[in-house]
Scaffold this motif. Structure first.
Motif, PDB file in Angstrom:
ATOM      1  N   ALA A 103       1.611   6.576  -6.912  1.00 29.30           N
ATOM      2  CA  ALA A 103       0.054   7.726  -7.146  1.00 29.30           C
ATOM      3  C   ALA A 103       0.689   8.964  -7.354  1.00 29.30           C
ATOM      4  O   ALA A 103      -0.146   9.721  -7.917  1.00 29.30           O
ATOM      5  CB  ALA A 103      -1.208   7.180  -6.529  1.00 29.30           C
ATOM      6  N   LEU A 104       1.612   9.242  -5.975  1.00 30.86           N
ATOM      7  CA  LEU A 104       1.292  11.112  -6.004  1.00 30.86           C
ATOM      8  C   LEU A 104       2.391  10.987  -6.979  1.00 30.86           C
ATOM      9  O   LEU A 104       2.229  12.627  -7.523  1.00 30.86           O
ATOM     10  CB  LEU A 104       1.701  10.839  -4.463  1.00 30.86           C
ATOM     11  CG  LEU A 104       1.996  12.658  -4.344  1.00 30.86           C
ATOM     12  CD1 LEU A 104       1.489  13.239  -4.460  1.00 30.86           C
ATOM     13  CD2 LEU A 104       3.121  12.272  -2.371  1.00 30.86           C
ATOM     14  N   HIS A 105       3.312  10.681  -7.135  1.00 35.20           N
ATOM     15  CA  HIS A 105       4.293  10.972  -7.903  1.00 35.20           C
ATOM     16  C   HIS A 105       3.847  11.141  -9.660  1.00 35.20           C
ATOM     17  O   HIS A 105       4.144  11.952 -10.099  1.00 35.20           O
ATOM     18  CB  HIS A 105       6.242   9.740  -8.007  1.00 35.20           C
ATOM     19  CG  HIS A 105       6.813   9.782  -6.721  1.00 35.20           C
ATOM     20  ND1 HIS A 105       6.391   9.324  -5.530  1.00 35.20           N
ATOM     21  CD2 HIS A 105       7.718  10.184  -6.712  1.00 35.20           C
ATOM     22  CE1 HIS A 105       7.339   9.622  -4.816  1.00 35.20           C
ATOM     23  NE2 HIS A 105       8.629  10.138  -5.348  1.00 35.20           N
TER      24      HIS A 105
ATOM     25  N   VAL B 284       2.157  14.580  -9.734  1.00 38.12           N
ATOM     26  CA  VAL B 284       3.315  15.235  -9.743  1.00 38.12           C
ATOM     27  C   VAL B 284       3.482  15.760 -10.905  1.00 38.12           C
ATOM     28  O   VAL B 284       3.470  16.387 -12.048  1.00 38.12           O
ATOM     29  CB  VAL B 284       4.560  15.280  -9.037  1.00 38.12           C
ATOM     30  CG1 VAL B 284       5.107  15.857  -8.632  1.00 38.12           C
ATOM     31  CG2 VAL B 284       3.315  15.734  -7.444  1.00 38.12           C
ATOM     32  N   TYR B 285       3.873  14.306 -11.303  1.00 39.02           N
ATOM     33  CA  TYR B 285       4.491  14.115 -13.200  1.00 39.02           C
ATOM     34  C   TYR B 285       3.613  14.771 -14.403  1.00 39.02           C
ATOM     35  O   TYR B 285       3.434  15.803 -14.523  1.00 39.02           O
ATOM     36  CB  TYR B 285       4.981  12.645 -13.328  1.00 39.02           C
ATOM     37  CG  TYR B 285       5.853  12.850 -13.200  1.00 39.02           C
ATOM     38  CD1 TYR B 285       7.378  13.284 -11.869  1.00 39.02           C
ATOM     39  CD2 TYR B 285       6.152  10.617 -11.648  1.00 39.02           C
ATOM     40  CE1 TYR B 285       8.041  12.958 -11.557  1.00 39.02           C
ATOM     41  CE2 TYR B 285       7.521  10.841 -11.955  1.00 39.02           C
ATOM     42  CZ  TYR B 285       7.964  11.490 -11.674  1.00 39.02           C
ATOM     43  OH  TYR B 285       9.106  11.172 -10.421  1.00 39.02           O
ATOM     44  N   ASP B 286       2.510  14.679 -14.178  1.00 41.43           N
ATOM     45  CA  ASP B 286       0.916  15.183 -14.724  1.00 41.43           C
ATOM     46  C   ASP B 286       1.007  16.419 -14.641  1.00 41.43           C
ATOM     47  O   ASP B 286       0.866  17.279 -16.020  1.00 41.43           O
ATOM     48  CB  ASP B 286      -0.500  14.395 -14.396  1.00 41.43           C
ATOM     49  CG  ASP B 286      -0.219  13.152 -14.959  1.00 41.43           C
ATOM     50  OD1 ASP B 286       0.591  12.814 -15.773  1.00 41.43           O
ATOM     51  OD2 ASP B 286      -0.946  12.332 -14.217  1.00 41.43           O
TER      52      ASP B 286
ATOM     53  N   PHE C 151       0.881  -0.980   0.081  1.00 40.22           N
ATOM     54  CA  PHE C 151      -0.032  -0.062  -0.133  1.00 40.22           C
ATOM     55  C   PHE C 151       1.196   1.626   0.235  1.00 40.22           C
ATOM     56  O   PHE C 151       0.547   2.755  -0.124  1.00 40.22           O
ATOM     57  CB  PHE C 151      -0.749  -0.160   0.642  1.00 40.22           C
ATOM     58  CG  PHE C 151      -2.496  -0.801   0.608  1.00 40.22           C
ATOM     59  CD1 PHE C 151      -2.922  -1.033   0.046  1.00 40.22           C
ATOM     60  CD2 PHE C 151      -1.848  -1.761   1.799  1.00 40.22           C
ATOM     61  CE1 PHE C 151      -3.929  -1.960  -0.007  1.00 40.22           C
ATOM     62  CE2 PHE C 151      -3.286  -3.109   2.711  1.00 40.22           C
ATOM     63  CZ  PHE C 151      -3.544  -2.704   1.017  1.00 40.22           C
ATOM     64  N   ARG C 152       2.051   0.947   0.578  1.00 40.04           N
ATOM     65  CA  ARG C 152       2.758   2.077   0.789  1.00 40.04           C
ATOM     66  C   ARG C 152       3.185   2.442  -0.617  1.00 40.04           C
ATOM     67  O   ARG C 152       3.622   3.749  -0.672  1.00 40.04           O
ATOM     68  CB  ARG C 152       3.518   2.032   2.312  1.00 40.04           C
ATOM     69  CG  ARG C 152       4.573   3.677   2.139  1.00 40.04           C
ATOM     70  CD  ARG C 152       5.791   2.973   3.221  1.00 40.04           C
ATOM     71  NE  ARG C 152       4.763   2.437   4.277  1.00 40.04           N
ATOM     72  CZ  ARG C 152       5.940   2.194   5.205  1.00 40.04           C
ATOM     73  NH1 ARG C 152       6.981   1.818   5.319  1.00 40.04           N
ATOM     74  NH2 ARG C 152       5.219   1.173   6.680  1.00 40.04           N
TER      75      ARG C 152
END
Length: 289
Positions: A249-251, A254-256, A242-243
């Motif tokens: 997902a967070l990365h 931010v990339y998008d 999960f971590r």
């Protein structure tokens, strides 16, 4: 004319008895140096010297005979390895010293390392009264996590009784030599008796020194504490993932956003031209009406 031969025979007998006392004292010292924790050693001896009409008898108490008014003589020691939380070395060390002072003890050795930015450790060795030995161990164990503990004891009761008997015999022998010194008349006899007295006095000092050592070693118990800070434990791995998924997902988000902003920067001039063109068309259409 018979006085001098008689004195010489007394000196010879006293010298032989002194030799026996010296040999016995050496045997006791050797037994003490070779003894290990939890073992006992002791021996007894008797000697007899007779000269003409006078007879001198040297006897010692049996090694198993207890000393009146005294209990077992045991040298107690303890070694502990204590772990405390990271950053609490100073407070734990102070608590250890305060515990020692509360129990009327004293420090006999210390070795502390206080490097900044690293795990700190140190060793404190102190002596506490024998009656407070168990209380000291109980209080020390509450100061942190005990990683290792070793408690030992050396029973020296037989050696102590034997040393006291040898000391009494040596003192009696010295008194006899002092009596002989009063009877000596020639320089040769006086020198011979004084030599014997010197040897016996040296033996008395050695025996008394061993007794004093046992008295102190059994009256105070030695405790050595190895104090160290615990290393920071790493977090347990995320076996479900999960971590890692949340981090990915967070990365990605931010990339998008980064890509969108970069594309918007490249398209900004064209968008501005289109905006001006649209405004011009609207203005011309308004004039035509």
């Amino acid at each position: 004319m018979m006085r001098k031969p008689k004195l010489l025979r007394l000196l010879f007998a006293a010298g032989a008895a002194t030799f026996v006392v010296a040999c016995a004292g050496a045997a006791t010292g050797a037994g003490h140096s070779s003894s290990s924790t939890g073992t006992t050693s002791g021996s007894g001896y008797s000697g007899k010297a007779t000269t003409g009409q006078a007879a001198t008898s040297l006897t010692t108490q049996n090694a198993t005979t207890p000393v009146p008014g005294e209990g077992p003589k045991v040298i107690r020691t303890a070694n502990l390895s204590l772990e405390v939380r990271n950053g609490t070395f100073d407070s734990a060390y102070d608590n250890l010293v305060n515990t020692m002072l509360d129990l009327k003890g004293y420090v006999s050795g210390t070795d502390a390392q206080a490097d900044t930015g690293a795990l700190r450790s140190g060793t404190l060795t102190f002596q506490v009264p024998e009656a407070s030995f168990q209380e000291a161990l109980t209080r020390i164990r509450k100061l942190g996590t005990v990683k290792q503990i070793h408690v030992g004891g050396q029973d020296v009761s037989l050696q102590y009784v034997d040393l006291q008997a040898r000391l009494d015999n040596a003192k009696a022998q010295r008194d006899q030599m002092l009596t002989l010194l009063q009877q000596a008349h020639s320089i040769q006899d006086i020198i011979a008796v004084q030599t014997q007295i010197t040897q016996i006095s040296l033996q008395i000092e050695q025996l008394q020194g061993q007794i004093n050592y046992f008295d102190h070693a059994t009256a105070f118990s030695s405790i050595s504490v190895d104090l160290r800070e615990a290393a920071v434990t790493a977090a347990a791995p995320d076996t479900w993932g999960f971590r890692d998924a949340a981090s990915a997902a967070l990365h990605g988000f931010v990339y998008d956003i980064d890509y969108f902003l970069v594309g918007l920067g490249y398209a900004a001039p064209f968008l501005i031209l289109l905006a001006f063109g649209y405004l011009a068309w609207r203005w011309r259409r308004h004039l035509a009406l």
